[in-house]
Design a protein around this motif. Structure first.
Motif, mmCIF file in Angstrom:
data_model
loop_
_atom_site.group_PDB
_atom_site.id
_atom_site.type_symbol
_atom_site.label_atom_id
_atom_site.label_comp_id
_atom_site.label_asym_id
_atom_site.label_seq_id
_atom_site.Cartn_x
_atom_site.Cartn_y
_atom_site.Cartn_z
ATOM 1 N N SER A 6 -11.722 2.317 -5.121
ATOM 2 C CA SER A 6 -11.064 3.659 -5.298
ATOM 3 C C SER A 6 -9.590 3.475 -5.951
ATOM 4 C CB SER A 6 -10.970 4.254 -3.880
ATOM 5 O OG SER A 6 -12.234 4.348 -3.158
ATOM 6 N N VAL A 7 -8.939 2.568 -5.551
ATOM 7 C CA VAL A 7 -7.443 2.241 -5.980
ATOM 8 C C VAL A 7 -7.574 1.649 -7.540
ATOM 9 C CG1 VAL A 7 -7.185 -0.257 -5.251
ATOM 10 C CG2 VAL A 7 -5.297 1.342 -5.537
ATOM 11 N N THR A 8 -8.446 1.131 -7.572
ATOM 12 C CA THR A 8 -8.593 0.596 -9.186
ATOM 13 C C THR A 8 -8.995 1.548 -10.166
ATOM 14 O OG1 THR A 8 -10.901 -0.460 -8.957
ATOM 15 C CG2 THR A 8 -9.101 -2.076 -8.722
ATOM 16 N N GLU A 9 -9.742 2.440 -9.666
ATOM 17 C CA GLU A 9 -10.311 3.864 -10.371
ATOM 18 C C GLU A 9 -9.219 4.480 -10.685
ATOM 19 O OE1 GLU A 9 -13.644 5.116 -8.229
ATOM 20 O OE2 GLU A 9 -15.010 3.487 -8.774
ATOM 21 N N ARG A 10 -8.498 4.862 -9.581
ATOM 22 C CA ARG A 10 -7.333 5.557 -9.595
ATOM 23 C C ARG A 10 -6.145 5.189 -10.571
ATOM 24 N NH1 ARG A 10 -6.136 8.901 -5.086
ATOM 25 N NH2 ARG A 10 -4.419 9.482 -6.356
ATOM 26 N N VAL A 11 -5.845 3.705 -10.319
ATOM 27 C CA VAL A 11 -5.062 3.347 -10.997
ATOM 28 C C VAL A 11 -5.275 3.236 -12.720
ATOM 29 C CG1 VAL A 11 -3.770 1.065 -11.783
ATOM 30 C CG2 VAL A 11 -3.868 1.918 -9.240
ATOM 31 N N ASP A 12 -6.572 2.900 -12.984
ATOM 32 C CA ASP A 12 -6.872 2.978 -14.141
ATOM 33 C C ASP A 12 -7.014 4.051 -15.002
ATOM 34 O OD1 ASP A 12 -7.085 0.047 -14.165
ATOM 35 O OD2 ASP A 12 -9.335 0.213 -13.800
ATOM 36 N N SER A 13 -7.256 5.181 -14.080
ATOM 37 C CA SER A 13 -7.321 6.459 -14.579
ATOM 38 C C SER A 13 -5.981 7.131 -14.958
ATOM 39 C CB SER A 13 -7.948 7.693 -13.721
ATOM 40 O OG SER A 13 -7.946 8.851 -14.045
ATOM 41 N N LEU A 14 -4.918 6.762 -14.027
ATOM 42 C CA LEU A 14 -3.628 7.123 -14.445
ATOM 43 C C LEU A 14 -2.960 6.404 -15.639
ATOM 44 C CD1 LEU A 14 -2.237 6.934 -10.921
ATOM 45 C CD2 LEU A 14 -2.529 9.098 -11.984
ATOM 46 N N ILE A 15 -3.210 5.116 -15.817
ATOM 47 C CA ILE A 15 -2.838 4.455 -16.886
ATOM 48 C C ILE A 15 -3.363 4.773 -18.096
ATOM 49 C CG2 ILE A 15 -2.860 2.075 -18.075
ATOM 50 C CD1 ILE A 15 -2.344 1.083 -15.292
ATOM 51 N N ALA A 16 -4.544 5.257 -18.066
ATOM 52 C CA ALA A 16 -5.416 5.686 -19.397
ATOM 53 C C ALA A 16 -4.723 6.981 -19.739
ATOM 54 C CB ALA A 16 -6.918 6.017 -19.258
ATOM 55 N N ALA A 17 -4.234 7.904 -18.756
ATOM 56 C CA ALA A 17 -3.745 9.180 -19.033
ATOM 57 C C ALA A 17 -2.190 9.170 -19.260
ATOM 58 C CB ALA A 17 -4.014 9.894 -17.718
ATOM 59 N N GLY A 18 -1.731 7.959 -19.123
ATOM 60 C CA GLY A 18 -0.086 7.681 -19.608
ATOM 61 C C GLY A 18 0.608 8.133 -18.223
ATOM 62 N N ASP A 19 0.094 8.300 -17.146
ATOM 63 C CA ASP A 19 0.739 8.827 -16.159
ATOM 64 C C ASP A 19 1.171 7.476 -15.211
ATOM 65 O OD1 ASP A 19 1.917 10.291 -14.052
ATOM 66 O OD2 ASP A 19 0.205 10.942 -13.031
ATOM 67 N N LEU A 20 2.116 6.777 -15.867
ATOM 68 C CA LEU A 20 2.461 5.442 -15.168
ATOM 69 C C LEU A 20 3.378 5.657 -14.170
ATOM 70 C CD1 LEU A 20 3.382 3.254 -18.455
ATOM 71 C CD2 LEU A 20 1.170 3.657 -17.326
ATOM 72 N N ASP A 21 4.084 6.717 -13.992
ATOM 73 C CA ASP A 21 4.807 6.973 -12.630
ATOM 74 C C ASP A 21 4.257 7.181 -11.249
ATOM 75 O OD1 ASP A 21 7.344 6.308 -14.118
ATOM 76 O OD2 ASP A 21 7.263 8.543 -14.992
ATOM 77 N N SER A 22 2.944 7.668 -11.498
ATOM 78 C CA SER A 22 2.158 7.921 -10.236
ATOM 79 C C SER A 22 1.369 6.622 -9.814
ATOM 80 C CB SER A 22 1.279 8.770 -10.640
ATOM 81 O OG SER A 22 1.974 10.176 -10.915
ATOM 82 N N VAL A 23 1.439 5.463 -10.430
ATOM 83 C CA VAL A 23 0.540 4.384 -10.041
ATOM 84 C C VAL A 23 1.454 3.761 -8.826
ATOM 85 C CG1 VAL A 23 0.010 1.834 -10.543
ATOM 86 C CG2 VAL A 23 0.146 3.984 -12.368
ATOM 87 N N ALA A 24 2.559 3.873 -8.536
ATOM 88 C CA ALA A 24 3.143 3.034 -7.359
ATOM 89 C C ALA A 24 2.713 3.888 -6.106
ATOM 90 C CB ALA A 24 4.896 3.172 -7.512
ATOM 91 N N GLY A 25 2.866 5.295 -6.392
ATOM 92 C CA GLY A 25 2.562 5.826 -5.101
ATOM 93 C C GLY A 25 1.190 5.928 -4.734
ATOM 94 N N VAL A 26 0.168 5.593 -5.672
ATOM 95 C CA VAL A 26 -1.385 5.488 -5.565
ATOM 96 C C VAL A 26 -1.663 4.029 -4.658
ATOM 97 C CG1 VAL A 26 -3.458 5.151 -6.543
ATOM 98 C CG2 VAL A 26 -2.196 7.000 -7.172
#
Length: 209
Positions: A6-26
């Protein structure tokens, strides 16, 4: 394993979308759910640390790194590479930060975080220089920014600084009221706050008011 997926899917999705600032919270959220990152064998430790660095939370990044299993801190190449960037950031050793960031072949997951981190770190360094000094040598600015002298000259001139034949910039100080609009990101301000001792980036050629 399920939490990891779950965390890798969420992180990879955020990075692919360019939403890097949300990675830490996830990462923080999933670490709490897992009862600690050490409980998940393949936790993305390097990504978690980098995401905290990107947010300007260097002390929290250090804590995240220290929570990683010791054998990974000692042997995982990417986690060691992240530590190699974080340590000089904490010490305000600007040239060493850029050297470390450029010395590792970053994974596809970490590469965008590192690129954004260095971009913001340069902005924070430029902000400090523009608030602290009236003159600065182009060579020293280049070292602090991890750029060639030619690239640093272009950066300074682009900020409205004059460049003399002696290689010295005449620094145009940034107005306080313009900073937030000019930078446009809280993370740069946080990184600047981490680098408050502006004399630490002064070279022998710089003059303070």
């Amino acid at each position: 394993a399920r939490a990891m997926g779950s965390v890798t899917e969420r992180v990879d999705s955020l990075i692919a979308a360019g939403d890097l600032d949300s990675v830490a919270g996830v990462c923080d959220e999933f670490e709490i759910v897992a009862g600690g990152a050490g409980n998940v064998p393949e936790w993305p430790h390097a990504t978690h640390v980098l995401s905290r660095m990107l947010a300007g939370d260097l002390e929290r990044a250090r804590c995240v790194l220290e929570r990683a299993p010791e054998h990974l801190r000692e042997r995982d190449p990417e986690l060691r590479a992240v530590h190699a960037v974080l340590a000089p950031m904490l010490d305000r050793d600007h040239p060493a930060v850029h050297a470390a960031a450029g010395a590792h072949a970053w994974s596809p997951r970490c590469a965008p975080l590192v690129a954004s981190l260095i971009e913001r770190y340069r902005a924070a360094t430029l902000d400090l220089l523009s608030r602290a000094y009236t003159t600065a040598s182009c060579a020293h600015v280049a070292a602090c920014l991890g750029l060639s002298v030619e690239e640093a000259a272009a950066q300074g001139v682009g900020m409205g600084w004059s460049l003399g034949e002696d290689g010295m910039f005449g620094v145009v100080r940034r107005k306080v009221d313009d900073e937030a609009e000019a930078l446009g990101m809280d993370a740069v301000e946080k990184l600047s706050a981490m680098m408050v001792h502006v004399t630490d980036i002064a070279g022998p050629d710089e003059d303070e008011d």
